[in-house]
Write a protein that holds these residues in place. Structure first.
Motif, PDB file in Angstrom:
ATOM      1  N   SER A 238       0.779  -1.194  -0.039  1.00  0.00           N
ATOM      2  CA  SER A 238      -0.055   0.025   0.053  1.00  0.00           C
ATOM      3  C   SER A 238       0.818   1.308  -0.037  1.00  0.00           C
ATOM      4  N   ILE A 239       0.287   2.304  -0.715  1.00  0.00           N
ATOM      5  CA  ILE A 239       0.862   3.719  -0.520  1.00  0.00           C
ATOM      6  C   ILE A 239      -0.102   4.785  -0.055  1.00  0.00           C
ATOM      7  N   PRO A 240       0.242   5.880   0.371  1.00  0.00           N
ATOM      8  CA  PRO A 240      -0.454   6.945   0.623  1.00  0.00           C
ATOM      9  C   PRO A 240      -1.578   7.127  -0.112  1.00  0.00           C
ATOM     10  N   SER A 241      -1.311   7.242  -1.270  1.00  0.00           N
ATOM     11  CA  SER A 241      -2.946   7.386  -2.438  1.00  0.00           C
ATOM     12  C   SER A 241      -3.818   6.506  -2.250  1.00  0.00           C
ATOM     13  N   ASP A 242      -3.638   5.407  -1.722  1.00  0.00           N
ATOM     14  CA  ASP A 242      -4.594   4.411  -1.842  1.00  0.00           C
ATOM     15  C   ASP A 242      -5.742   4.661  -0.618  1.00  0.00           C
ATOM     16  N   VAL A 243      -5.397   5.642   0.110  1.00  0.00           N
ATOM     17  CA  VAL A 243      -6.473   6.140   1.057  1.00  0.00           C
ATOM     18  C   VAL A 243      -7.605   6.439   0.343  1.00  0.00           C
ATOM     19  N   GLY A 244      -8.817   5.879   1.044  1.00  0.00           N
ATOM     20  CA  GLY A 244     -10.226   6.158   0.338  1.00  0.00           C
ATOM     21  C   GLY A 244     -11.059   5.255   0.980  1.00  0.00           C
ATOM     22  N   ILE A 245     -12.179   5.341   0.448  1.00  0.00           N
ATOM     23  CA  ILE A 245     -13.283   4.234   0.883  1.00  0.00           C
ATOM     24  C   ILE A 245     -13.382   3.211  -0.425  1.00  0.00           C
ATOM     25  N   TYR A 246     -13.312   2.133  -0.084  1.00  0.00           N
ATOM     26  CA  TYR A 246     -13.549   1.062  -1.253  1.00  0.00           C
ATOM     27  C   TYR A 246     -15.015   0.426  -0.885  1.00  0.00           C
ATOM     28  N   PHE A 247     -15.667   0.183  -2.118  1.00  0.00           N
ATOM     29  CA  PHE A 247     -16.920  -0.306  -1.955  1.00  0.00           C
ATOM     30  C   PHE A 247     -17.034  -1.628  -2.923  1.00  0.00           C
ATOM     31  N   CYS A 248     -17.606  -2.638  -2.429  1.00  0.00           N
ATOM     32  CA  CYS A 248     -18.060  -3.671  -3.110  1.00  0.00           C
ATOM     33  C   CYS A 248     -19.512  -3.429  -3.829  1.00  0.00           C
ATOM     34  N   ALA A 249     -19.530  -4.041  -4.991  1.00  0.00           N
ATOM     35  CA  ALA A 249     -21.068  -3.972  -5.581  1.00  0.00           C
ATOM     36  C   ALA A 249     -21.414  -5.404  -6.279  1.00  0.00           C
ATOM     37  N   GLY A 250     -22.616  -5.573  -5.959  1.00  0.00           N
ATOM     38  CA  GLY A 250     -22.939  -6.850  -6.668  1.00  0.00           C
ATOM     39  C   GLY A 250     -24.119  -6.459  -7.861  1.00  0.00           C
ATOM     40  N   GLN A 251     -24.083  -7.285  -8.966  1.00  0.00           N
ATOM     41  CA  GLN A 251     -25.303  -7.029  -9.946  1.00  0.00           C
ATOM     42  C   GLN A 251     -25.795  -8.455 -10.286  1.00  0.00           C
ATOM     43  N   ARG A 252     -27.154  -8.233 -10.284  1.00  0.00           N
ATOM     44  CA  ARG A 252     -27.686  -9.363 -10.908  1.00  0.00           C
ATOM     45  C   ARG A 252     -28.450  -9.018 -12.357  1.00  0.00           C
ATOM     46  N   SER A 253     -27.924  -9.910 -13.301  1.00  0.00           N
ATOM     47  CA  SER A 253     -28.265  -9.685 -14.652  1.00  0.00           C
ATOM     48  C   SER A 253     -29.708 -10.277 -14.929  1.00  0.00           C
ATOM     49  N   GLY A 254     -30.471  -9.757 -15.911  1.00  0.00           N
ATOM     50  CA  GLY A 254     -31.410 -10.262 -16.415  1.00  0.00           C
ATOM     51  C   GLY A 254     -32.820  -9.535 -16.505  1.00  0.00           C
ATOM     52  N   GLY A 255     -33.578  -9.612 -17.504  1.00  0.00           N
ATOM     53  CA  GLY A 255     -34.734  -8.711 -17.874  1.00  0.00           C
ATOM     54  C   GLY A 255     -34.149  -7.270 -18.365  1.00  0.00           C
ATOM     55  N   SER A 256     -34.667  -6.248 -17.725  1.00  0.00           N
ATOM     56  CA  SER A 256     -34.370  -4.798 -18.175  1.00  0.00           C
ATOM     57  C   SER A 256     -33.632  -4.435 -16.798  1.00  0.00           C
ATOM     58  N   ASN A 257     -33.389  -4.781 -15.783  1.00  0.00           N
ATOM     59  CA  ASN A 257     -32.691  -4.497 -14.547  1.00  0.00           C
ATOM     60  C   ASN A 257     -31.193  -4.885 -14.436  1.00  0.00           C
ATOM     61  N   TYR A 258     -30.315  -4.080 -14.571  1.00  0.00           N
ATOM     62  CA  TYR A 258     -29.090  -4.448 -13.997  1.00  0.00           C
ATOM     63  C   TYR A 258     -28.524  -3.625 -12.931  1.00  0.00           C
ATOM     64  N   LYS A 259     -29.388  -3.427 -11.851  1.00  0.00           N
ATOM     65  CA  LYS A 259     -29.100  -2.657 -10.830  1.00  0.00           C
ATOM     66  C   LYS A 259     -28.057  -3.053 -10.033  1.00  0.00           C
ATOM     67  N   LEU A 260     -27.060  -2.102  -9.668  1.00  0.00           N
ATOM     68  CA  LEU A 260     -26.070  -2.414  -8.652  1.00  0.00           C
ATOM     69  C   LEU A 260     -26.378  -2.264  -6.961  1.00  0.00           C
ATOM     70  N   THR A 261     -26.020  -3.313  -6.211  1.00  0.00           N
ATOM     71  CA  THR A 261     -26.266  -3.100  -4.759  1.00  0.00           C
ATOM     72  C   THR A 261     -24.651  -3.059  -4.177  1.00  0.00           C
ATOM     73  N   PHE A 262     -24.427  -1.972  -3.679  1.00  0.00           N
ATOM     74  CA  PHE A 262     -23.348  -1.614  -2.964  1.00  0.00           C
ATOM     75  C   PHE A 262     -23.216  -2.055  -1.501  1.00  0.00           C
ATOM     76  N   GLY A 263     -22.114  -2.058  -0.920  1.00  0.00           N
ATOM     77  CA  GLY A 263     -21.871  -2.398   0.316  1.00  0.00           C
ATOM     78  C   GLY A 263     -21.709  -1.402   1.255  1.00  0.00           C
ATOM     79  N   LYS A 264     -21.415  -1.350   2.399  1.00  0.00           N
ATOM     80  CA  LYS A 264     -21.146  -0.077   3.165  1.00  0.00           C
ATOM     81  C   LYS A 264     -19.981   0.553   3.159  1.00  0.00           C
TER      82      LYS A 264
END
Lengths: 114, 113
Positions: free
Chosen positions: B79-105
């Protein structure tokens, strides 16, 4: 390539007032998203447009929130009347199409409701 | 709605150390994404994962899509100092007309030089 533009960057209003946010997506991107990000949380999708049609607005509080993308390019999100719990960052994102996973986010509008 | 459990909530590390964070879900996703958000900015996509078991790298970042499709992890090496920040995971379920992302906290990363 210009990114997603949003304005204003900051807005402070009193409860029961109205507010509107504007977003201009990346040129050529058909899909536009509005997210609400409350402090300490991840973004939550409010509404998704494909061109000028709504794909998903299931999490939009429709009694007070509205959004439009009349010409399929830029979009506005409105809150009327605002509540204290609406204080959040409102993020706009766009992608080439709804099946394209790479969503590009704008810098957001930070709303404070007093 | 769907919940993504992201951990740890925050990390404070020394420059040069490796970092690992993960995300779990009660339901299956077809795509896992990892984003980084700097203060006052929108999230930026770091890595996208499309197949169960997939391991993908982007520079010092490595992410894996869990075999069960219900989890993913992100590693940052040296790690380096510029790695500082907030990291989010997001999941996506494909299918139909909706590709909505659900984010972690999010995981707040602080790197001490």
């Amino acid at each position: 390539e210009a990114g997603v533009a949003q304005s204003p960057r900051y807005k402070i209003i009193e409860k029961r007032q109205s507010v509107a946010f504007w977003c201009n997506p990346i040129s050529g991107h058909a899909t536009l998203y509005w997210y609400q990000q409350i402090l300490g949380q991840g973004p939550k999708l409010l509404i998704q447009f494909q061109n000028n049609g709504v794909v998903d607005d299931s999490q939009l509080p429709k009694d007070r929130f509205s959004a439009e993308r009349l010409k399929g390019v830029d979009s506005t999100l409105k809150i009327q009347p605002a509540k204290l719990e609406d204080s959040a960052v409102y993020l706009c994102a766009s992608s080439l199409s709804q099946g394209n996973n790479e969503q590009f986010f704008g810098p957001g509008t930070r709303l404070t409701v007093l | 709605g769907q919940q993504l459990n992201q951990s740890p909530q925050s990390m404070f590390i020394q420059e040069g150390e490796d970092v690992s964070m993960n995300c779990t879900s009660s339901s299956i996703f077809n795509t896992w994404l990892w984003y980084k958000q700097d203060p006052g900015e929108g999230p930026v996509l770091l890595i996208a994962l499309y197949k169960a078991g997939e391991l993908t790298s982007n520079g010092r970042l490595t992410a894996q899509f869990g075999i069960t499709r219900k989890d993913s992890f992100l590693n940052i090496s040296a790690s380096i100092p510029s790695d500082v920040g907030i990291y989010f995971c997001a999941g996506q379920r494909s299918g139909g007309s909706n590709y909505k992302l659900t984010f972690g906290k999010g995981t707040l990363l602080t790197v001490n030089p």
